[in-house]
Every structure is written in C-alpha cells, then in structure tokens.
Design a protein around this motif. Structure first.
Motif, PDB file in Angstrom:
ATOM      1  N   TRP A 104      -3.906   2.374 110.553  1.00 51.18           N
ATOM      2  CA  TRP A 104      -2.560   2.852 110.920  1.00 51.18           C
ATOM      3  C   TRP A 104      -2.354   2.776 112.443  1.00 51.18           C
ATOM      4  O   TRP A 104      -1.334   3.175 112.943  1.00 51.18           O
TER       5      TRP A 104
ATOM      6  N   GLN B 279       0.978   7.866 115.312  1.00 50.99           N
ATOM      7  CA  GLN B 279       0.318   7.081 114.257  1.00 50.99           C
ATOM      8  C   GLN B 279      -0.575   7.968 113.381  1.00 50.99           C
ATOM      9  O   GLN B 279      -0.652   7.767 112.168  1.00 50.99           O
TER      10      GLN B 279
ATOM     11  N   GLU C 218       1.562   9.830 110.968  1.00 54.67           N
ATOM     12  CA  GLU C 218       1.999   8.947 109.875  1.00 54.67           C
ATOM     13  C   GLU C 218       0.862   8.724 108.867  1.00 54.67           C
ATOM     14  O   GLU C 218       1.085   8.721 107.656  1.00 54.67           O
TER      15      GLU C 218
ATOM     16  N   LYS D 156       0.488  11.832 106.801  1.00 56.07           N
ATOM     17  CA  LYS D 156       1.588  11.912 105.804  1.00 56.07           C
ATOM     18  C   LYS D 156       1.282  11.002 104.619  1.00 56.07           C
ATOM     19  O   LYS D 156       1.515  11.356 103.461  1.00 56.07           O
TER      20      LYS D 156
END
Lengths: 448, 305
Positions: A217, A234, A237, A240
């Motif tokens: 990522w 990042q 994210e 998540k």
C-alpha cells in the motif's frame, strides 16, 4: 626424615611447589606431546529452532554436522528449541555471557549488535566463492550507521499465498491482488463457509502478513533513511482495507493465531487462503492429507502501489563475542554455504539461498518436484527474490524495527481496527506514537 | 571421656535456641536473598537505567522509564487486567475450594482417589497443563466446543473462538488459572476444616444449628485465618504469574489479556528493552506488599478474636 621435611616446608616453598604443579598440569600435555595440543578435539555449540520441515533437522543434526565435525576435528553439539523461545534464550545467554557459539535467529536481531562479532569477514569469504549475497540478506544483517554486520544470513524462507484452487476456481477469482482476495474470499466464505485466514494476532506470521500488505500500500514503519513514518495516509488506507478484509472474509479465530495456525487451518480443509511458507503443502504431501493437492501457491499479492511480500523467516546466524569457538563458528558458516544445496534439498525447498549460485538449478528443481501435484506447484517461487523483501523495508532492519516487530505493535494496530475497538485513524495514531518513541530511544542509544 | 565432650558441645548448641534458630532459618534467608532479593535489587537498578538485552553498558536515566510506560496504552490495560485476573480468579477459587473442602472433609468411598484427582493440576507442570488447554480451546479442533455441541448445549452454528475475542480470552485465562490454583486452596482449607474440634460442631448441632448456620457462624469464622493464607498465596501467585497468559494468548487478542508480568516479559525480553521491562515488573512490588500486609493483618486479627 618425614618430620624434618614437614618442618622445613615454608609457605613460600609450598606456593612454589603448588604453582609448578598447577602449571605442569595445565601445560603438561602440550609440552610433553607437542602434537597433542593441536590435535585436541574442539567443541562447537549451535542453537537453532525446531525446523517446520522435520527432515531438515534430521539431515542437519544427524548427517551434516557429524560429517563436518569429523573433517574439522570438532564435536558439534546442536540444540533445537521452539520458535517462541528464541529471544528469551538469546537474552539469557547474553546476561550469562556464555552459551552457544552459533545462534540462529529467525528474524534480524540488531538489538544484540554489541554482543556479536562483526560478521563482515564471513560475508567476504563467502562472496569470494559464491558471489554477492542478495540485498534481502544484507538489509537484514547490516547496520549502516555503525557499519557493522551483526549477523550472517545463509537463507530465507519465501512467504507465498497458499490457496484452495478448487474453491477459488469455483467463484472464478484468482488471488492475484489484495482486492481479489477480498472479493473472492467473501464469495467463498458466503458460498462454501471457508474463510480466509490471515493472522491478526501477536505472532510472527501476522507480523509478516501485515507488513506485506502495508508495503504493497506504500506504507511502512520507516523510510529508506530510517525515519519513522508509520502514521501516514497510506497506513490508514491499509488498515481500512484489513478491516474490510476481516469483516468480509474471515472469522475471529485470526485473533488467536499462532505460528502453526496457518498449517492447521489449511490442512484441516477449513481455510480458503493463508499466507505461509511451503510447510503447509510439504506437511500435506508427507502426511498424505487429501486436501493438499488442492492447495496451490501464488506470488505475494499486489496492492495499490506494488506487488511485494515479506520473507516468511529470515535465517540469521550470529556469533557471540563471548563464544568459545569463534573461529570454528566462522568456518562452519563458510562451509555450510558451500554445501547449501544439500540444506535446500533437505528442507524440501523451504530454505532459499541468500547466495543464489549455491543452488544453480533452483528453477529446474522447482519446476519438477517429485512430491508435488502438479509437479510444477513450486515453480511460482522461482522469482521470489524479486518480490520478497526484509523487515524494515525500504530501509534496513535495525534495533527500533526489531523492538516494533517483537512487541507486535503493527499486528495490534491492524487487529484493533479490524475488531472495531478503535477507528483505523486512531489505531494508526496510537501505533505511530509508540513507533516514534521507540525510534527516538534507539537513536539516543546511537544505533540509528 | 573423649566421646562425652563432643556430645556435650552438641547438646550445648542444641539447647542454645538463639543459635539453633539462626542456623535453621539460614537456608531460607540465603534462598530469599539469592533468588528473590538479588533479582529484586537488580530489577530496581535496571529500572532507573537505559539497559537493553544487548548491552552491558548502562546509564542512569532517573524516572524516565516509569514515565514512558505510564504513557503507553498497553500498560494501562495490563494494570487493569492484573486486578481483574487476580481478584476474579481468587473469588472463584475461594468459593470452589470451600465447596470442595467441605465435600472432601466427609468420609465416603473412593475419597483418596477424588483427593488425588483434585491435586493433579497443582502437581503437574503448569506449562504442560496450559498447552493442554491451548489445544482444548483451539479455534479449529476445540474439544470443549465439540463436547458442548455433542451434548446439545451449543447449537450447530455456535462455535466460540475462546482465545480470539477479548472477553472470551480473559474468561479462558481466568478459568485455566482457577483450574490450576484450586487444588492448593482446597488443601489449605481442608487442613483448616479438619482442625475444627468436632465437639463444637456436635454441640451446635445438638442446639439445633443447621448446615448454613454452622457454616457461617462456626466453620467460616474458625477457618478464616487459614482462608486468609490461601487467599494471600493465591493473590501473590496470580499477580506474578504469566505462564497461562504466555501459553494461551501471548497477551492477545490485541494486547487485551496482558497482565503486568506478561507485559514486563514481552517488553523486556522479547522487545529487548530490559529497563522498561524492569520498570513494569516493579509496579507489582508495592501492590504485593500491600496485599501481603493486609492479608496477614486480617489473618492475625481473626486469630485473636
């Protein structure tokens, strides 16, 4: 006469006689029989883990070290312990300033840098014979700040995706990217009740899997210069995504994962996918477990930024400064790399070479394995070097990375968000604060 | 004449209670100084330093380690868990031990077999017992789940992940700890119960006192001092124990079952920060001193009344 002798033996005389006697007893064999001192058998003590492929320990303990010992007039003693006891054992040896001559860690141990010799000489000697070590080995054993090699890596273990081909084919998805794993895993769980099993616990497999995902990522604990950067967009994210991945494809058992859970999960026929070394399929082949033929391997999954995976295990040998047979340990490592192909075969391709020229026919072997069904099941690992990286990527493994790794901060961050205990943003902020504190601490100690 | 002299000297020393007492207490003092005192002072020394598992050299850093750990979320959770783990498990142990001891004080066929079975968890190595429980609570092969499903308590879709969810994991850890400590508490209470003179109970029964009245007005007051000892042992054992947690959960899921002892181990040994690990471990000390003081005071007061 006897009485007279006793009377005239002063304390000084006694010390002279006793001293001479002690010296004679110590040096006697060398003085009287010059050849005997050099011919006296030495001892080399090695500590390593209980290998996940039992055949490797059998070969190493019962064949290789015996042959090496005979050639080098050395009694080699190998002690094997469980993976979970390695750090505690190392700490005990350091406190006692005695123990084994060679200590095999399964992850980089920069925290012990002051306690080990500089392994540069071993790298130089091996590189002279076999060419350069792969970058993964150097990044896992070298401290650019102190210019010291705190370990020597002969091998590493790839960490491919293990997936149930029958189930993934049934839903028409190939687990090539993390997004494929989420979508396909959710379909399989719904349709067949076979969940994905990627650990979210305080254990090594989770540490590796979560870092693979983070790195793909574009997130990491540190940048290439060793500056902590975990608290990035990042990372949020990535967290998540893991929350969604857990909710859609997994069950709470991933929070109780341990180092052998992947194997049980896949071989019990329960799981649809896990990230693990080839011990899953090797155990299945050796034990003739029916589901094994349906467990296939794939390269590390691609993320939004790159396709990257971690090594599953990084074999790092360390020679303590207090080792009694430092020269013997150095020679053992150099000779072991000379014979690495035997180790590669004994480990059934579990241990991959850090000096690639030691297994020149690696690709052919992987492409035609006598146990695997199909026989090219392991071919996917032929370019593993291009997608496997080190703990601490894109920088070097260092003492701060070691502490972050060993105290499960990254695993806990992902797990808290996945369970809904914290929001992804809060979990990342909490972990980032801890990581920054650890980096600050080790920086003050002059190791970063 | 010559053999009488050493005998006299021996008798002299045996009669000198002050000397004999010192000699007999010496092994315990040496043991405590070597195995408890030294590590304690070493931990105290480390906690004010910046020592790591990989360094010999250390510098004095004052209270920095204590300030650092107070600020970490993991420490706060571990501190809270230490109390929950200890007091909940001790409460359960005390109730179950009392029931067991009351049952075992009576005569019945096969009593020795039952006593033997009850003592087994205490005499078996705890690491082996904990590994057994780890397998029994395994997420895939849990025999506990399988058994409860087989007898109809769990439905076909019920399969708890004992070690994967914070509350279930804490409950599992407490249950295994209760299993381990129950024998010791039972034996201590059994010793207390057998020391109650039978004529008191017989007199109470003759006066019409039934089971509950005898229990609360005779049995419990009379075994209270020895119950205090059992609780004291249990609390000290539980506060300082990390084996059950180390084997079953390693502090997980997500640090939710760490207690101070396990957090100290993971920070100091696994994480390499010996100084912070020592600082965490030292938080136990004032707690344990306070508990020991309170319990001994309670035991003494009960003895006097």
């Amino acid at each position: 006469m006897e009485e007279s002798t006793k009377r005239h033996l002063s304390r000084r005389d006694f010390m002279k006689v006793a001293g001479a006697g002690a010296a004679a007893a110590t040096l006697g064999p060398a003085i009287i029989v010059p050849g005997r001192a050099t011919a006296q058998q030495k001892t080399l003590r090695i500590l390593q883990w209980n290998h996940f492929v039992p055949g490797y320990d059998k070969w190493f303990n019962e064949t290789y070290v015996k042959e090496w010992g005979q050639k080098n007039n050395t009694n080699v003693i190998v002690d094997n312990i469980g993976i979970a006891g390695l750090n505690a054992r190392a700490a005990a040896e350091v406190r006692a300033q005695q123990g084994h001559d060679l200590f095999l860690f399964l992850w980089p141990p920069p925290v012990h840098e002051d306690q080990v010799i500089d392994h540069r000489e071993i790298y130089e000697e091996v590189e002279r014979k076999h060419g350069k070590a792969i970058p993964l080995a150097i990044k896992s054993t070298y401290n650019p700040k102190t210019k010291k090699y705190y370990g020597f890596s002969d091998s590493y273990v790839p960490d491919p995706i293990n997936y149930r081909k029958d189930l993934w084919d049934a839903v028409g998805v190939k687990p090539d990217s993390w997004e494929d794993i989420r979508v396909g895993g959710a379909k399989i769980k719904k349709q067949f009740d076979n969940p994905v099993g990627i650990g979210l616990a305080s254990e090594i497999d989770t540490n590796m899997a979560m870092r693979s995902l983070m790195y793909s990522w574009g997130s990491s604990e540190q940048d290439e210069n060793g500056k902590p950067i975990l608290g990035s967009k990042q990372t949020v994210e990535a967290v998540k995504f893991v929350k969604a991945l857990y909710q859609e494809t997994m069950t709470p058992e991933v929070f109780s994962w341990d180092a052998s859970s992947n194997n049980r999960f896949m071989l019990a026929g329960k799981g649809s996918l896990a990230l693990n070394a080839i011990s899953v399929t090797r155990t299945g082949e050796n034990e003739k477990i029916p589901v094994t033929d349906n467990i296939w391997l794939a390269k590390a999954a691609a993320g939004p930024v790159r396709r990257i995976g971690l090594e599953h295990v990084m074999d790092v040998y360390c020679i303590w400064k207090f080792a009694k047979n430092i020269e013997g340990a150095k020679k053992f490592l150099v000779d072991y790399v000379d014979n690495f192909k035997k180790g590669f075969l004994a480990s059934e391709y579990y241990n991959f070479p850090c000096f690639t020229s030691t297994v020149p026919d690696l690709k052919q072997l992987l492409a035609n394995d006598p146990k695997a069904k199909p026989s090219d099941k392991y071919k996917v690992l032929e370019d593993v070097e291009s997608w496997a990286t080190n703990v601490g990527y894109p920088g070097y493994a260092n003492a701060a990375i070691d502490e972050v790794f060993s105290t499960w901060i990254v695993s806990t961050m992902f797990a808290k968000a996945a369970q809904g205990i914290m929001s992804p943003e809060d979990a990342v902020a909490e972990a980032s604060k801890q990581v920054e504190r650890i980096f600050q601490k080790w920086s003050e100690r002059g190791k970063l | 004449m010559s053999s009488a002299a050493p005998a006299r000297r021996r008798a002299y020393f045996l009669d000198r209670e002050d000397w004999l007492g010192r000699v007999m207490i010496a092994p315990a003092v040496i043991y405590i100084a070597a195995l408890i005192g030294m590590p304690f002072f070493l931990a105290l020394f480390y906690s004010f330093s910046n020592i790591t598992v990989g360094t010999e050299e250390l510098h004095f850093v004052g209270l920095k380690n204590f300030r650092a750990i107070l600020d970490t979320p993991g420490f706060q959770v571990a501190l809270k868990n230490s109390f929950i783990f200890t007091f909940v498990s001790q409460a359960i142990v005390l109730i179950l031990a009392k029931i067991l001891a009351l049952s075992l004080v009576r005569d019945f066929r096969g009593k020795w077999v039952v006593r033997l079975l009850i003592i087994l968890p205490w005499v078996a190595p705890i690491s082996l017992g904990a590994i057994g429980w780890l397998w029994m609570l395994d997420s895939i092969y849990s025999i506990v789940n399988w058994g409860l499903r087989a007898v109809g308590i769990f439905g076909p879709s019920t399969w708890p992940i004992w070690l994967g969810l914070p509350k279930l994991a804490m409950a599992s850890v407490i249950a295994v700890h209760v299993w381990r400590l129950l024998p010791l508490a039972t034996i201590i209470l059994l010793a207390g119960l057998t020391s109650i003179p039978r004529d008191i109970q017989e007199a109470a029964a003759a006066d019409g006192a039934r089971f509950w009245r005898q229990l609360f007005e005779i049995t419990i007051p009379m075994v209270l001092p020895i119950m205090g000892v059992a609780v004291l042992f249990g609390i000290v054992f539980t506060f300082t124990d990390m084996i059950v947690i180390f084997v079953l959960t390693r502090g997980g899921p997500f640090d939710s079952t760490h207690v101070l002892a396990s957090l100290a181990f993971f920070t100091g040994i696994e994480g390499g920060d010996l100084a912070e690990g020592a600082a965490i471990a030292l938080f136990l000390f004032p707690l344990l001193v306070a508990v020991a003081f309170l319990m001994l005071r309670l035991a003494r007061r009960s003895e006097v009344t």
